[in-house]
Design an enzyme around this catalytic site. Structure first.
Site, PDB file in Angstrom:
ATOM      1  N   GLY A  43       0.828  -1.193   0.000  1.00  0.00           N
ATOM      2  CA  GLY A  43       0.000   0.000   0.000  1.00  0.00           C
ATOM      3  C   GLY A  43       0.861   1.241   0.000  1.00  0.00           C
ATOM      4  O   GLY A  43       2.044   1.195   0.304  1.00  0.00           O
TER       5      GLY A  43
ATOM      6  N   GLY B 117       0.845   5.266   1.330  1.00  0.00           N
ATOM      7  CA  GLY B 117       0.154   6.236   2.175  1.00  0.00           C
ATOM      8  C   GLY B 117       0.685   7.622   1.914  1.00  0.00           C
ATOM      9  O   GLY B 117       1.433   7.844   0.961  1.00  0.00           O
TER      10      GLY B 117
ATOM     11  N   PHE C  29       2.910   9.513   3.452  1.00  0.00           N
ATOM     12  CA  PHE C  29       4.343   9.757   3.550  1.00  0.00           C
ATOM     13  C   PHE C  29       5.167   8.522   3.254  1.00  0.00           C
ATOM     14  O   PHE C  29       6.369   8.534   3.369  1.00  0.00           O
ATOM     15  CB  PHE C  29       4.690  10.222   4.966  1.00  0.00           C
ATOM     16  CG  PHE C  29       4.017  11.497   5.350  1.00  0.00           C
ATOM     17  CD1 PHE C  29       4.218  12.644   4.609  1.00  0.00           C
ATOM     18  CD2 PHE C  29       3.184  11.549   6.453  1.00  0.00           C
ATOM     19  CE1 PHE C  29       3.600  13.831   4.961  1.00  0.00           C
ATOM     20  CE2 PHE C  29       2.568  12.723   6.808  1.00  0.00           C
ATOM     21  CZ  PHE C  29       2.771  13.871   6.062  1.00  0.00           C
TER      22      PHE C  29
ATOM     23  N   VAL D 173       4.352   0.779   1.879  1.00  0.00           N
ATOM     24  CA  VAL D 173       4.525  -0.398   2.719  1.00  0.00           C
ATOM     25  C   VAL D 173       4.746  -1.625   1.836  1.00  0.00           C
ATOM     26  O   VAL D 173       4.015  -1.853   0.884  1.00  0.00           O
ATOM     27  CB  VAL D 173       3.305  -0.619   3.626  1.00  0.00           C
ATOM     28  CG1 VAL D 173       3.540  -1.808   4.536  1.00  0.00           C
ATOM     29  CG2 VAL D 173       3.029   0.620   4.439  1.00  0.00           C
TER      30      VAL D 173
ATOM     31  N   LYS E 153       7.720  -0.396   6.240  1.00  0.00           N
ATOM     32  CA  LYS E 153       7.142   0.899   5.881  1.00  0.00           C
ATOM     33  C   LYS E 153       8.279   1.849   5.543  1.00  0.00           C
ATOM     34  O   LYS E 153       9.049   2.226   6.417  1.00  0.00           O
ATOM     35  CB  LYS E 153       6.339   1.410   7.066  1.00  0.00           C
ATOM     36  CG  LYS E 153       5.705   2.752   6.861  1.00  0.00           C
ATOM     37  CD  LYS E 153       4.718   3.006   7.978  1.00  0.00           C
ATOM     38  CE  LYS E 153       4.015   4.331   7.795  1.00  0.00           C
ATOM     39  NZ  LYS E 153       2.996   4.528   8.827  1.00  0.00           N
TER      40      LYS E 153
ATOM     41  N   ASP F 265      -5.471   9.569  13.409  1.00  0.00           N
ATOM     42  CA  ASP F 265      -5.727   9.096  12.048  1.00  0.00           C
ATOM     43  C   ASP F 265      -6.402   7.737  12.113  1.00  0.00           C
ATOM     44  O   ASP F 265      -6.058   6.818  11.387  1.00  0.00           O
ATOM     45  CB  ASP F 265      -4.409   9.025  11.270  1.00  0.00           C
ATOM     46  CG  ASP F 265      -4.651   8.987   9.766  1.00  0.00           C
ATOM     47  OD1 ASP F 265      -5.779   9.302   9.339  1.00  0.00           O
ATOM     48  OD2 ASP F 265      -3.721   8.633   9.029  1.00  0.00           O
TER      49      ASP F 265
END
Ligand SMILES: *[C@@H]1O[C@H](CO)[C@@H](O)[C@H](O)[C@H]1NC(C)=O
Ligand SMILES: *[C@@H]1O[C@H](CO)[C@@H](O)[C@H](O)[C@H]1NC(C)=O
Ligand SMILES: *[C@@H]1O[C@H](CO)[C@@H](O)[C@H](O)[C@H]1NC(C)=O
Ligand SMILES: *[C@@H]1O[C@H](CO)[C@@H](O)[C@H](O)[C@H]1NC(C)=O
Ligand SMILES: *[C@@H]1O[C@H](CO)[C@@H](O)[C@H](O)[C@H]1NC(C)=O
Ligand SMILES: *[C@@H]1O[C@H](CO)[C@@H](O)[C@H](O)[C@H]1NC(C)=O
Ligand SMILES: *[C@@H]1O[C@H](CO)[C@@H](O)[C@H](O)[C@H]1NC(C)=O
Length: 916
Positions: free
Chosen positions: A719, A721, A723, A726, A741, A844
């Site tokens: 994935g 995100g 910043f 992953v 990450k 978040d």
């Protein structure tokens, strides 16, 4: 007739709509392929990488992504959608792709059953559905695909047995069904599939014995049945398969012994792993003939006798030799003569000798082992003599375990040359002298076990270089001197055990800076002075043992802020004054020993003080009151109790929550208490435990992460995100997958995000918060900064992907699962808000940041935007001592309300989604 089929054709060519195609002419053609593929696409619920976006009628299907056609007939022959993160079920229309030879759908998130219609694919040769979450049984009529060569169904949730009908798949070369929930026995018919090269059944619930017939498989290269419940002996015929290269029997219930000529019968062996069974017998000397051996693991068995002196002479490729936990050796000199021959194994990385009967001195040849050696375990033997100084040659050692022997002499000065060392275990020996100053060179070390020796002197000044130290055991030695003030610099310390030494002076106030500390044991020393009140800032403390010293003064009231305290022992000191009333608020306390002091005044009446099996107060002069069971005299006058409402923060959250979501929460809380009993006291320390091979997870370099993720390849991308990206990966030392990450440092804010997340994760450890394995801050191959965090890989992906599927199949979450997830999320957040030194607000929180592990336990992740509340309402001491705690962002007002509000909205959003 003519007209109808013409109309049908027009319809077919002009509409994308599947319902039209379903009524189409059942003659199989490339139209059928297209219909089937649209149906396949239709049952995909998530396609985050857009793998199927090219699947439309304006492009010939042979050009679609993942589709390969035969040149002559333009029919589809291969479907390859591996690593696409597709979720959904596999449409049974797949059975209409009648020219298919290969299906590669591995490493996606396919759920539901394997469609039995696959059995219509009579040309099918390769079926790879591994690493998905498929359920149900293996369709037995797959056996109708007589051309099948490779069946790979590993790492799914399949149940039932290996279908007996597979006995007809005479062309089968590979059968992988590892990591499922299959039961039953290993079917004897496998022995008839004479082309079989690979049988991989590891990690299922298979039982029964090994069929003799397997021995007929003369082409067998790989036989893996580890982690099942197979019992009985290994049929001798298996040792006749001279082609065999990989032989994995680990963790079953097999008995008997290995044939003494195994190395001659199986000359091609590369990997053998038989540990964790009930094998006994002499160590087969013939192993030394297996010159292609890369990994030889017979650990945790009952093998005895000498290890042949020429064991490694021909094994030039040997990487791992694990003989740990057997009865090898004789306890006298010469047992390790075979180590000489291992100096020829230039690739050796792991040598496990622990828990045997090896004796004599550590031979000098041990210092000439490969410089590749990373793990050397020799604990729990009968070694005598000194630690060879030449050990410093093994410059790449990560872990060195020599504990539990009878080693004497001092710790060699040049141990400081082992600059990569992360764990050093020398405890349980007769080492003397002081800790060499050069220990300060071991900057990577995070666990240092030197307890139970005859070490003396002071702690070396250089110890303060070991900034990453987490566990320090120096107990049961003869250390004198005072506890250095610099101890406050070791902010990563989790456990400090200095008990049973002769430390003197007073305890430094700087201890209060150790905000990760969970256990502090300094009992049985000669310490004096007052107890540092700053200890009240070590909010993670669970065990605090200060007994049998000469502390005086009173018990600091700040101890009442140690909310997680499970055991507090202040006995056998000269403490005076009253017992701080707030100690009764320590709700996890299971052992409180205040005996043999000079305490006086009123006993608190609540919390742990109600339970006489928790508290011990004998040997104090003037205590009074308390619960009747203590049989203390009544106190003269009862002081009015000061009610100190520190719980305001907690209460306000709870009240508002209850107002909004009363029923749910009550239900949830009810289950929560039922499900999770109160936390048990932390495990007793190390004791006679020896380091086991590969047990520890290690710090990693850019290089290792690069390799683990195949160069951060897009096939491993999980994935992207704000910043970071992953990736999934596998580290060399450990077979469990990890999630890496990687922060995109060119992006504004990414660096801060990394720091915030690091800081947040450093502070937290909870079962419902995503566990960080390690962090890597380094420089990549191009010389730019590289920052990454390594997490446990969560097999079941994010909550988001579970909630937002249009399917109504069994893969949907049921009510119990939803409630459990809600509870998990609540417990994680509860911990963040109330049990961290600085409360953390996640900021978040959303379903995509709630991750589910193999057992569907939820873990809250992604702390990149977390906020630290600087004012800790529940802890007034905080204000004076939080020099180490991170401050929230400047200019950020009203810490409590705004964020709690935002958080609450996010939280209800999740709860509502969970309840559909
Ligand atoms: C394809 O398979 C489905 C279900 O397996 C079936 O309903 C359909 O009739 C088949 N034939 C064609 C030509 O699509
Ligand atoms: C079909 O897919 C091609 C290739 O991805 C794309 O260029 C085209 O725009 C698509 N057409 C439609 C109608 O979606
Ligand atoms: C089927 O094959 C024909 C001839 O090769 C081709 O013209 C047609 O576009 C194909 N149909 C599809 C749906 O790909
Ligand atoms: C295999 O079995 C399923 C049901 O169990 C059936 O629908 C399917 O048609 C069978 N396949 C063949 C080729 O008989
Ligand atoms: C099947 O998929 C697994 C997982 O990606 C892979 O390791 C294996 O090599 C594949 N096997 C075949 C024959 O495609
Ligand atoms: C190392 O290997 C060579 C030949 O490969 C052999 O002659 C020598 O004896 C071996 N050394 C040891 C210590 O076994
Ligand atoms: C300590 O490390 C330095 C390099 O950083 C090395 O030169 C020195 O020899 C080491 N000292 C000892 C005693 O190992």
């Amino acid at each position: 007739m003519e007209t109808t089929s013409f109309i049908r054709m027009i319809l077919m060519l002009s509409f994308v709509n599947i319902s039209v195609y379903i009524t189409a002419n059942p003659t199989f053609s490339n139209q059928t392929d297209q219909i089937a593929l649209f149906a396949f696409k239709d049952s995909i619920t998530e396609d985050p990488l857009g793998a199927l976006s090219s699947w439309n009628t304006s492009v010939n299907l042979c050009q679609w992504h993942g589709v390969k056609c035969g040149r002559r007939h333009q029919r589809m022959v291969e479907l390859d959608l591996r690593y696409q993160r597709l979720a959904g079920s596999i449409s049974h229309f797949i059975g209409n792709l009648s020219f298919l030879r290969s299906i590669y759908l591995q490493e996606n998130q396919f759920r539901g059953h394997i469609p039995p219609q696959i059995s219509h694919l009579s040309r099918l040769q390769n079926l790879n559905l591994s690493y998905n979450t498929l359920q149900g049984e293996i369709p037995s009529n797959l056996s109708l695909c007589l051309d099948l060569r490779v069946i790979h169904l590993g790492k799914n949730g399949l149940v039932g047995k290996i279908p007996a009908a597979f006995g007809s798949l005479s062309k089968l070369t590979s059968l992988y069904v590892f990591s499922n929930n299959l039961h039953g026995t290993i079917p004897p018919f496998l022995g008839n599939l004479s082309l079989l090269e690979i049988i991989s059944l590891r990690q299922n619930n298979l039982e029964g014995t090994l069929p003799e017939s397997i021995g007929h498989l003369t082409n067998l290269l790989y036989f893996g049945i580890g982690q099942n419940k197979i019992s009985g002996t290994v049929p001798p015929s298996l040792y006749n398969i001279s082609a065999l290269e990989n032989f994995f029997l680990i963790s079953n219930q097999l008995t008997g012994s290995l044939p003494s000529d195994i190395g001659i019968m199986l000359p091609n062996l590369r990997h053998i792993s038989v540990g964790g069974n009930q094998f006994t017998g002499r160590f087969p000397a013939s192993f030394s003939n297996a010159s292609r051996m890369r990994s030889l693991d017979i650990s945790t068995s009952g093998f005895f006798g000498p290890v042949p002196v020429d064991l490694g002479r021909r094994m030039n490729d040997l990487k791992r030799l694990d003989l740990a936990f057997n009865n090898l050796g004789t306890g006298v000199a010469g047992d390790l003569n075979f180590v000489d021959s291992l100096t020829n194994c230039t690739e050796l990385q792991v040598l496990g000798l622990s828990g045997n009967k090896f004796g004599g001195v550590l031979p000098n040849s041990i210092t000439n082992l490969s410089t590749q050696l990373r793990f050397l375990y020799a604990g729990g033997n009968q070694f005598v003599g000194n630690i060879p100084a030449g050990m410093s040659n093994l410059a790449n050692l990560l872990q060195l375990g020599l504990e539990g022997n009878r080693l004497s002499g001092s710790i060699p000065f040049n141990i400081g040359m082992l600059q990569n060392l992360q764990i050093l275990s020398l405890h349980g020996n007769r080492l003397s002298g002081s800790i060499p100053e050069s220990i300060g060179n071991l900057t990577q070390i995070f666990k240092l076990y030197l307890f139970d020796n005859h070490l003396t002197g002071c702690l070396p000044q250089s110890l303060e270089n070991l900034k990453g130290l987490q566990i320090l055991y120096l107990s049961e030695n003869n250390f004198g001197c005072s506890v250095p003030k610099t101890i406050g610099l070791f902010s990563s310390l989790i456990t400090i055990v200095l008990a049973h030494n002769s430390f003197n002076g007073s305890l430094p106030l700087e201890l209060g800076a150790l905000n990760n500390l969970e256990e502090l044991d300094i009992s049985n020393n000669d310490l004096s002075g007052e107890l540092p009140m700053t200890l009240g800032s070590c909010l993670k403390l669970e065990v605090l043992l200060l007994s049998s010293n000469s502390f005086n003064g009173s018990i600091p009231s700040s101890f009442a802020s140690l909310k997680g305290l499970v055991e507090l022992d202040l006995s056998h000191n000269n403490l005076s004054g009253t017992i701080p009333i707030d100690l009764q608020k320590l709700s996890f306390l299971q052992k409180l020993n205040l005996s043999f002091n000079n305490l006086e005044g009123e006993m608190p009446l609540k919390g742990g003080f109600t339970n006489t099996s928790v508290i011990s107060i004998v040997g104090n002069g003037n205590l009074c009151g308390g619960v009747p069971a203590l049989h203390l005299p009544a106190c003269p006058i009862l002081e009015s109790k000061k009610q100190n409402n520190r719980l305001g923060f907690k209460v306000s959250i709870i009240i508002i929550s209850v107002g909004l979501c009363l029923v749910i929460l009550m239900f949830v809380v009810a289950i929560y208490w039922k499900r999770k009993p109160r936390k048990a006291p932390s495990e007793t320390p190390l004791g006679e435990e020896f380091l086991r091979v590969g047990e520890e997870f290690l710090r990693v370099s850019y290089d290792e992460l690069f390799r683990a993720t195949d160069g951060f390849s897009s096939k491993n991308l999980l994935g992207v995100g704000g910043f970071s990206s992953v990736y999934k990966g596998i580290l060399q030392q450990n077979e469990n997958p990890i999630a890496v990450k990687v922060f995109n440092l060119e992006q504004m804010g990414a660096s801060e995000s990394f720091l915030t997340e690091c800081e947040a994760l450093r502070k937290i450890r909870h079962r419902n918060l995503l566990k960080i394995i390690t962090a890597c801050s380094s420089i990549n191959f191009e010389g730019s900064d590289f920052k990454a965090l390594v997490f446990e890989f969560m097999q079941n992906g994010s909550l988001e992907s579970w909630l937002h599927t249009s399917e109504n199949t069994t893969s949907k979450l049921n009510l119990t699962q939803r409630l459990n997830i809600a509870i998990d999320v609540i417990s994680g957040l509860e911990y963040l808000h109330h049990h961290c030194k600085t409360p953390i607000v996640h900021c978040d929180l959303k379903p995509s940041n709630v991750l589910l592990d193999e057992e569907m336990i939820a873990h809250v992740g992604d702390f990149g935007l977390a906020k630290f509340l600087t004012i800790d309402i529940s802890n007034p001491i905080e204000q004076h001592t939080n020099s180490i705690a991170i401050k929230g962002s400047i200019g950020y007002v009203a810490p409590g309300k705004k964020f709690i509000y935002v958080f609450k909205i996010m939280f209800y959003y999740i709860i509502l989604e969970l309840l559909g």
